[in-house]
Design an enzyme around this catalytic site. Structure first.
Site, PDB file in Angstrom:
ATOM      1  N   TYR A   1       0.616  -1.244  -0.096  1.00  0.00           N
ATOM      2  CA  TYR A   1       0.128   0.001  -0.176  1.00  0.00           C
ATOM      3  C   TYR A   1       0.262   1.318   0.213  1.00  0.00           C
ATOM      4  O   TYR A   1       0.552   2.488  -0.029  1.00  0.00           O
ATOM      5  CB  TYR A   1      -0.453   0.282   0.892  1.00  0.00           C
TER       6      TYR A   1
ATOM      7  N   ARG B   1     -10.386 -11.861  -2.710  1.00  0.00           N
ATOM      8  CA  ARG B   1     -10.053 -10.611  -2.631  1.00  0.00           C
ATOM      9  C   ARG B   1     -10.615 -10.250  -4.751  1.00  0.00           C
ATOM     10  O   ARG B   1     -10.913  -9.262  -5.143  1.00  0.00           O
ATOM     11  CB  ARG B   1      -8.626  -9.570  -2.877  1.00  0.00           C
TER      12      ARG B   1
ATOM     13  N   ASP C   1     -25.564  -2.068  -2.500  1.00  0.00           N
ATOM     14  CA  ASP C   1     -27.810  -1.011  -1.909  1.00  0.00           C
ATOM     15  C   ASP C   1     -27.611   0.561  -2.224  1.00  0.00           C
ATOM     16  O   ASP C   1     -28.404   0.899  -2.778  1.00  0.00           O
ATOM     17  CB  ASP C   1     -28.438  -1.898  -0.989  1.00  0.00           C
TER      18      ASP C   1
ATOM     19  N   HIS D   1     -15.476  -7.058  -0.751  1.00  0.00           N
ATOM     20  CA  HIS D   1     -16.025  -8.115  -1.222  1.00  0.00           C
ATOM     21  C   HIS D   1     -16.711  -8.989  -0.049  1.00  0.00           C
ATOM     22  O   HIS D   1     -17.366  -9.861  -0.924  1.00  0.00           O
ATOM     23  CB  HIS D   1     -14.071  -9.331  -0.473  1.00  0.00           C
TER      24      HIS D   1
ATOM     25  N   ASN E   1     -13.187   3.589  -2.057  1.00  0.00           N
ATOM     26  CA  ASN E   1     -12.223   3.049  -2.325  1.00  0.00           C
ATOM     27  C   ASN E   1     -12.949   1.731  -0.363  1.00  0.00           C
ATOM     28  O   ASN E   1     -12.799   2.844   0.394  1.00  0.00           O
ATOM     29  CB  ASN E   1     -10.729   3.292  -1.020  1.00  0.00           C
TER      30      ASN E   1
ATOM     31  N   HIS F   1      -8.388   0.933  -6.175  1.00  0.00           N
ATOM     32  CA  HIS F   1      -8.636   0.087  -5.655  1.00  0.00           C
ATOM     33  C   HIS F   1      -6.661   0.688  -5.503  1.00  0.00           C
ATOM     34  O   HIS F   1      -6.091   0.670  -6.439  1.00  0.00           O
ATOM     35  CB  HIS F   1      -8.424  -1.281  -5.331  1.00  0.00           C
ATOM     36  N   ILE F   2      -5.789   0.354  -4.036  1.00  0.00           N
ATOM     37  CA  ILE F   2      -4.382   0.943  -4.401  1.00  0.00           C
ATOM     38  C   ILE F   2      -3.558  -0.408  -4.962  1.00  0.00           C
ATOM     39  O   ILE F   2      -2.833  -0.267  -5.709  1.00  0.00           O
ATOM     40  CB  ILE F   2      -3.550   1.143  -2.830  1.00  0.00           C
ATOM     41  N   SER F   3      -4.060  -2.011  -4.573  1.00  0.00           N
ATOM     42  CA  SER F   3      -2.982  -2.918  -5.184  1.00  0.00           C
ATOM     43  C   SER F   3      -4.204  -3.402  -6.257  1.00  0.00           C
ATOM     44  O   SER F   3      -5.402  -2.868  -5.994  1.00  0.00           O
ATOM     45  CB  SER F   3      -2.828  -3.805  -3.861  1.00  0.00           C
TER      46      SER F   3
END
Length: 147
Positions: A23, A111, A87, A80, A74, A100-102
């Site tokens: 990260y 993931r 909703d 997940h 994020n 997402h960073i990764s």
């Protein structure tokens, strides 16, 4: 002025110390300051929100319906698992970019499943901290009709 909401989910308050090999070393506060500066240069207002609690994120989305034109999210681990965040985003009818960073698709199998992707206007994943800035460009372009 366009108003964008940045939502960060669980454990993102630990950026800078949590798994820096994945990260990076920047803190969430650093990212928020830098993103706010870039947005301001484009006459965009960014409201930053982080919570480790699913219900607080849902409430924030609900509370933003009349004041926010776009969301950058994020969701962290809630990506997940959270049907309630999904909703809330759908119900708000506010366009959103998942970020997402990764690269979540190159990590553990659990993931690779996102409850948000199919409802997002786009997803940015795997570009490190730059994912936030790319997502901002994406939502601005979308809201300005440049999609």
């Amino acid at each position: 002025m366009m108003n964008i909401l940045l939502i960060n989910g669980p454990n993102l308050n630990l950026l800078g110390t949590r798994e820096p090999e994945i990260y990076g070393n920047k803190t969430l506060i650093d990212i928020e300051k830098d993103l706010t500066k870039v947005a301001k240069e484009k006459s965009i207002n960014i409201e930053c929100f982080q919570s480790n609690h699913e219900g607080e994120i849902v409430d924030k989305i609900h509370d933003s319906v009349k004041s926010i034109q776009g969301i950058l999210i994020n969701a962290g681990a809630f990506t997940h698992t959270s049907i309630s965040i999904r909703d809330a985003l759908i119900g708000s009818k506010i366009p959103f970019v998942e970020l997402h960073i990764s690269n979540i698709f190159s990590r553990e199998d659990f993931r690779k499943e996102s409850f948000l992707t199919d409802k997002a206007i786009g997803i940015i994943s795997g570009f490190g901290i730059s994912s936030y800035f790319l997502a901002l460009e994406g939502i601005i372009g979308y809201l300005n009709g440049k999609n």
